[in-house]
Design an enzyme around this catalytic site. Structure first.
Site, PDB file in Angstrom:
ATOM      1  N   HIS A   1       0.838  -1.191   0.000  1.00  0.00           N
ATOM      2  CA  HIS A   1       0.000   0.000   0.000  1.00  0.00           C
ATOM      3  C   HIS A   1       0.878   1.249   0.000  1.00  0.00           C
ATOM      4  O   HIS A   1       1.942   1.270   0.625  1.00  0.00           O
ATOM      5  CB  HIS A   1      -0.866   0.052   1.268  1.00  0.00           C
ATOM      6  CG  HIS A   1      -1.938  -0.973   1.324  1.00  0.00           C
ATOM      7  ND1 HIS A   1      -3.184  -0.784   0.777  1.00  0.00           N
ATOM      8  CD2 HIS A   1      -1.965  -2.211   1.881  1.00  0.00           C
ATOM      9  CE1 HIS A   1      -3.934  -1.845   0.996  1.00  0.00           C
ATOM     10  NE2 HIS A   1      -3.217  -2.737   1.661  1.00  0.00           N
TER      11      HIS A   1
ATOM     12  N   HIS B   1      -3.024  -0.960  11.998  1.00  0.00           N
ATOM     13  CA  HIS B   1      -2.392   0.355  12.001  1.00  0.00           C
ATOM     14  C   HIS B   1      -2.558   1.035  13.353  1.00  0.00           C
ATOM     15  O   HIS B   1      -3.599   0.918  14.011  1.00  0.00           O
ATOM     16  CB  HIS B   1      -3.079   1.214  10.918  1.00  0.00           C
ATOM     17  CG  HIS B   1      -2.303   2.422  10.509  1.00  0.00           C
ATOM     18  ND1 HIS B   1      -2.865   3.498   9.856  1.00  0.00           N
ATOM     19  CD2 HIS B   1      -0.990   2.746  10.645  1.00  0.00           C
ATOM     20  CE1 HIS B   1      -1.956   4.409   9.608  1.00  0.00           C
ATOM     21  NE2 HIS B   1      -0.809   3.981  10.086  1.00  0.00           N
TER      22      HIS B   1
ATOM     23  N   GLU C   1      -8.572  10.512  13.261  1.00  0.00           N
ATOM     24  CA  GLU C   1      -9.245  10.229  11.997  1.00  0.00           C
ATOM     25  C   GLU C   1     -10.754  10.184  12.208  1.00  0.00           C
ATOM     26  O   GLU C   1     -11.255   9.391  13.007  1.00  0.00           O
ATOM     27  CB  GLU C   1      -8.772   8.880  11.428  1.00  0.00           C
ATOM     28  CG  GLU C   1      -7.286   8.826  11.126  1.00  0.00           C
ATOM     29  CD  GLU C   1      -6.845   7.469  10.602  1.00  0.00           C
ATOM     30  OE1 GLU C   1      -7.632   6.500  10.724  1.00  0.00           O
ATOM     31  OE2 GLU C   1      -5.727   7.366  10.056  1.00  0.00           O
TER      32      GLU C   1
ATOM     33  N   TYR D   1     -18.735   1.245   1.793  1.00  0.00           N
ATOM     34  CA  TYR D   1     -17.286   1.327   1.995  1.00  0.00           C
ATOM     35  C   TYR D   1     -16.872   0.188   2.914  1.00  0.00           C
ATOM     36  O   TYR D   1     -17.405   0.037   4.021  1.00  0.00           O
ATOM     37  CB  TYR D   1     -16.905   2.672   2.609  1.00  0.00           C
ATOM     38  CG  TYR D   1     -15.412   2.831   2.838  1.00  0.00           C
ATOM     39  CD1 TYR D   1     -14.560   3.085   1.777  1.00  0.00           C
ATOM     40  CD2 TYR D   1     -14.865   2.705   4.114  1.00  0.00           C
ATOM     41  CE1 TYR D   1     -13.192   3.223   1.973  1.00  0.00           C
ATOM     42  CE2 TYR D   1     -13.502   2.841   4.320  1.00  0.00           C
ATOM     43  CZ  TYR D   1     -12.670   3.095   3.251  1.00  0.00           C
ATOM     44  OH  TYR D   1     -11.321   3.227   3.443  1.00  0.00           O
TER      45      TYR D   1
ATOM     46  N   HIS E   1      -6.278  -0.125  14.911  1.00  0.00           N
ATOM     47  CA  HIS E   1      -7.468  -0.437  14.134  1.00  0.00           C
ATOM     48  C   HIS E   1      -7.095  -1.359  12.977  1.00  0.00           C
ATOM     49  O   HIS E   1      -5.946  -1.434  12.561  1.00  0.00           O
ATOM     50  CB  HIS E   1      -8.170   0.830  13.628  1.00  0.00           C
ATOM     51  CG  HIS E   1      -7.273   1.848  12.991  1.00  0.00           C
ATOM     52  ND1 HIS E   1      -6.538   2.756  13.717  1.00  0.00           N
ATOM     53  CD2 HIS E   1      -6.977   2.110  11.698  1.00  0.00           C
ATOM     54  CE1 HIS E   1      -5.839   3.538  12.906  1.00  0.00           C
ATOM     55  NE2 HIS E   1      -6.083   3.158  11.666  1.00  0.00           N
TER      56      HIS E   1
END
Length: 487
Positions: free
Chosen positions: A323, A366, A372, A381, A402
């Site tokens: 990523h 992460h 966020e 999503y 998360h």
């Protein structure tokens, strides 16, 4: 203008490649049902005249402006700010903004907040991953954009000139003979349900779901709606939004400057009663006047409201392995006093190809220094750990871990994934900040609030322990090599 019912229509409404019967490409810059004209180019110095020949040439404030208009300057930065940061606009109007009948205090709106310091008893600190189902749009009574503001979270305080707030707006009525101005900071407004027909001193903006607009500090505006309307606002204090630097990407990609649209002059002259609602230090005040606040016949400058269609965002990503960090999804950024960390970033997750080879495709597990807060404009999503609906909110504070549940991890690890389209027919966004957020009383006590269930991660399997014999053998061989096995 009627709103579109099918979310996929938002994605398909604008096609650069769509040709006319004669084979030509259409020249319009906006969606087909947008009724207004615009000027293009992020942070350009524009000029616009509703009546040709109005703007004075060679000077800004002549002794007599044509047609008896008043010249009024709006200065948004220090007079001596560097040229690339200096923001101002000259407006030529029937009556200047100073022509009003004084200010009166309005009652505190218990659903809004501006002080996010933990010493404020109306805000809450929590490391828990939180989420909210879509906030309900009022069905009873008349609620306009200003009355429908609800604050969710934020950091800092506007009187400190650095910080931010995240709001929702829930309304069912247009602002009638009523305008508003934010004297604290800039609004980045995200339309989620229903179209926003926004009148500003500089002209008109038509903002539909899948579009955003930015109305900057001190600019007066009113919002007309066409029915039940919901959206989000990212408010910043002490900074302005900029395009993120592209670095090795070069000159093109992400949000291209040419796709940001600015209004053209349009004026209203009328001798009727108007209310202007001011927000200052998070408090609300009212002034009245007997003329329209939108009587600007012409203007020029670079301090102008603008809009952007998120479906024009040019996604980039890995074409080999792994990523790329989510900063590649940044539409706009607002710098802070720390040169290494922005005050706020506005990112989107929209339809794109996912092609990385030999790569775990879901979002990796992460822990991130940033706060966020995510919302979903339309579609579905899959990047959240819990149910996530259009109009809802998901929040994680800095360094809270998360990632997905074990079932998704197992499926993604089992077989090589194909090249595939993701987020098809959807746009999600993230409002990210280097600052820690606190949660408002309104959001904390909302019946829509729920917590991400920690049990969803309980079955993350310890695979490492099943390889104990193999690991012990490897370690034993290593010890022998260096003579530390005791033999």
């Amino acid at each position: 203008m009627p709103a579109l019912d099918n979310p996929k229509e938002y994605q398909q409404i604008f096609h650069w490649a769509e040709t006319q019967k004669d084979g030509s490409i259409p020249s319009f810059r906006t969606r087909k049902n947008d009724p207004y004209e615009y000027q293009a180019g992020f942070n350009n110095i524009f000029e616009s005249e509703a009546v040709p020949g109005t703007i004075p040439q060679g000077q800004n404030s002549p002794r007599n402006v044509r047609f008896g208009l008043y010249a009024e300057q709006m200065t948004a930065t220090a007079f001596v700010a560097p040229r690339h940061l200096n923001k101002k606009a000259w407006l030529y109007r029937a009556r200047p903004a100073v022509a009003h009948q004084g200010f009166t205090n309005l009652p505190d709106n218990k659903d809004t907040e501006s002080c996010f310091l933990p010493l404020n008893p109306r805000v809450h600190v929590s490391p828990t991953q939180l989420a909210w189902l879509p906030f309900e749009i009022p069905k009873d009574g008349d609620v306009d954009f200003v009355s429908g503001l609800k604050t969710i979270a934020g950091s800092g305080d506007p009187t400190l000139r650095e910080g931010l707030a995240v709001h929702s707006f829930l309304c069912n009525k247009s602002m009638e003979k009523r305008a508003t101005v934010n004297s604290d900071g800039d609004y980045l407004i995200v339309a989620q349900e229903g179209n926003l027909d926004i009148q500003t001193e500089f002209g008109m903006l038509y903002v539909q779901p899948g579009e955003i607009c930015v109305i900057q500090r001190g600019q007066r505006f009113k919002v007309n709606v066409e029915g039940p309307t919901r959206g989000y606002i990212l408010e910043i204090w002490g900074s302005n939004f900029q395009l993120p630097e592209l670095g090795p990407l070069g000159a093109n990609g992400l949000a291209n400057g040419r796709d940001f649209l600015y209004p053209v002059a349009k004026y209203t002259i009328e001798a009727t009663h108007w209310e202007i609602i001011y927000k200052l230090g998070g408090k609300f005040f009212k002034s009245t006047q007997n003329h329209s606040p939108f009587d600007v016949v012409a203007w020029h400058g670079n301090y102008v409201p603008y809009k952007y269609d998120l479906t024009k965002f040019v996604n980039v990503g890995s074409i080999s392995v792994d990523h790329i960090d989510p900063s590649i999804f940044c539409v706009l950024t607002a710098p802070s006093r720390d040169p290494s960390a922005p005050l706020a970033d506005f990112l989107i997750f929209s339809p794109r190809w996912d092609v990385a080879s030999h790569t775990y495709r879901p979002p990796y597990y992460h822990r991130n220094a940033a706060s966020e807060l995510m919302g979903l404009i339309y579609g579905e999503y899959a990047g959240r750990s819990d149910s996530f609906q259009p109009g809802g909110v998901s929040f994680e504070c800095g360094f809270v871990p998360h990632g997905v549940a074990y079932e998704e991890f197992k499926a993604a690890s089992a077989v090589p994934p194909p090249e595939m389209r993701i987020s098809e027919g959807a746009i999600a966004f993230m409002m990210e900040s280097s600052r820690p957020f606190t949660i408002t009383e309104w959001a904390w006590k909302s019946e829509k609030k729920h917590e991400h269930e920690p049990k969803m991660w309980d079955n993350l399997v310890d695979h490492f322990s099943t390889h104990k014999e193999e690991v012990d053998e490897i370690l034993s061989k290593g010890l022998k090599k260096v003579g530390l096995d005791g033999k």
